[in-house]
Write a protein that holds these residues in place. Sequence first.
Motif, PDB file in Angstrom:
ATOM      1  N   SER A  12      -4.801 -56.401 -38.028  1.00  0.00           N
ATOM      2  CA  SER A  12      -3.812 -55.879 -37.079  1.00  0.00           C
ATOM      3  C   SER A  12      -2.650 -56.860 -37.044  1.00  0.00           C
ATOM      4  CB  SER A  12      -4.425 -55.755 -35.687  1.00  0.00           C
ATOM      5  OG  SER A  12      -5.349 -54.693 -35.675  1.00  0.00           O
ATOM      6  N   ARG A  14       1.233 -57.772 -35.691  1.00  0.00           N
ATOM      7  CA  ARG A  14       2.111 -57.466 -34.546  1.00  0.00           C
ATOM      8  C   ARG A  14       3.473 -58.128 -34.665  1.00  0.00           C
ATOM      9  NH1 ARG A  14      -3.158 -58.142 -32.999  1.00  0.00           N
ATOM     10  NH2 ARG A  14      -4.158 -56.377 -31.915  1.00  0.00           N
ATOM     11  N   MET A  66       4.728 -55.123 -25.666  1.00  0.00           N
ATOM     12  CA  MET A  66       4.539 -55.130 -27.123  1.00  0.00           C
ATOM     13  C   MET A  66       5.914 -55.196 -27.782  1.00  0.00           C
ATOM     14  SD  MET A  66       1.464 -52.422 -27.663  1.00  0.00           S
ATOM     15  CE  MET A  66       0.576 -51.922 -26.210  1.00  0.00           C
ATOM     16  N   PHE A  68       6.934 -56.210 -30.463  1.00  0.00           N
ATOM     17  CA  PHE A  68       7.060 -55.893 -31.888  1.00  0.00           C
ATOM     18  C   PHE A  68       7.536 -54.461 -32.134  1.00  0.00           C
ATOM     19  CE2 PHE A  68       2.593 -55.384 -30.705  1.00  0.00           C
ATOM     20  CZ  PHE A  68       2.312 -54.094 -31.145  1.00  0.00           C
ATOM     21  N   VAL A 121      -0.644 -51.909 -36.916  1.00  0.00           N
ATOM     22  CA  VAL A 121      -1.620 -52.159 -35.854  1.00  0.00           C
ATOM     23  C   VAL A 121      -1.801 -50.851 -35.096  1.00  0.00           C
ATOM     24  CG1 VAL A 121       0.191 -53.041 -34.273  1.00  0.00           C
ATOM     25  CG2 VAL A 121      -2.211 -53.477 -33.766  1.00  0.00           C
ATOM     26  N   VAL A 123      -2.282 -48.817 -31.987  1.00  0.00           N
ATOM     27  CA  VAL A 123      -2.011 -49.042 -30.563  1.00  0.00           C
ATOM     28  C   VAL A 123      -2.492 -47.834 -29.766  1.00  0.00           C
ATOM     29  CG1 VAL A 123      -0.202 -49.339 -28.824  1.00  0.00           C
ATOM     30  CG2 VAL A 123      -0.127 -50.649 -30.956  1.00  0.00           C
TER      31      VAL A 123
END
Length: 172
Positions: A12, A14, A66, A68, A121, A123
């Motif tokens: 994962s 990020r 988040m 990213f 990743v 989510v």
Amino acid sequence: MDFFEVIRTRRSIRRFEDQPVEEEKLTAILEAANAAPSAGNLQAYEIYVIRSQSALARLASLLGNMEFFAEVPAVLIFCANPERSVIQYSNRGRTLYAVQDATIACTHAMLAATALGLASVWVGAFQEKAVSEALALPAAHRPVALLPIGYPAETVEPRARRTLKDIVHLVK
Ligand SMILES: Cc1cc2nc3c(=O)[nH]c(=O)nc-3n(C[C@H](O)[C@H](O)[C@H](O)COP(=O)(O)O)c2cc1C
């Protein structure tokens, strides 16, 4: 990359490079998702591709913790479409198969991204209603997984797993 190498090396990720994902690679990822098995081959899911700066910004603003999401070149949204499954499988199709179909497709996409040198990743922590409204998704399509995809800007050590001894149970 050999299949087991894909499985072994996927992480994962990020943080992403400011580098676009090539159209051919994105298409290959979507084809891999489309090849996933589904209950009765009904493919009770829809995939939304988010690439526009405006849509990415709207999505990022909903996922405050988040960061990213603001720097990723593309996000795939896997939505369950229970209406496709309920016809054949009633309540089990509506409540289970449609979600399973969508998440298996997402898994295929995630592994295909790794095989192509990309990172992602999964989510799951988001407010379904807020995401649907911000991106104007049809009410019948339930977003179940967001998959940001891009070139990795970090390396991540493998995370520990439970042992097979702990997970696998032999039924006698
Ligand atoms: C169903 C599901 C939901 C997840 N939701 C999130 C999430 O909301 N945010 C996040 O940063 N990672 C999320 N992850 C990624 C996991 O944290 C990650 O897969 C796990 O820690 C193992 O790390 P690895 O993928 O690098 O092996 C999710 C993964 C799955 C399968």
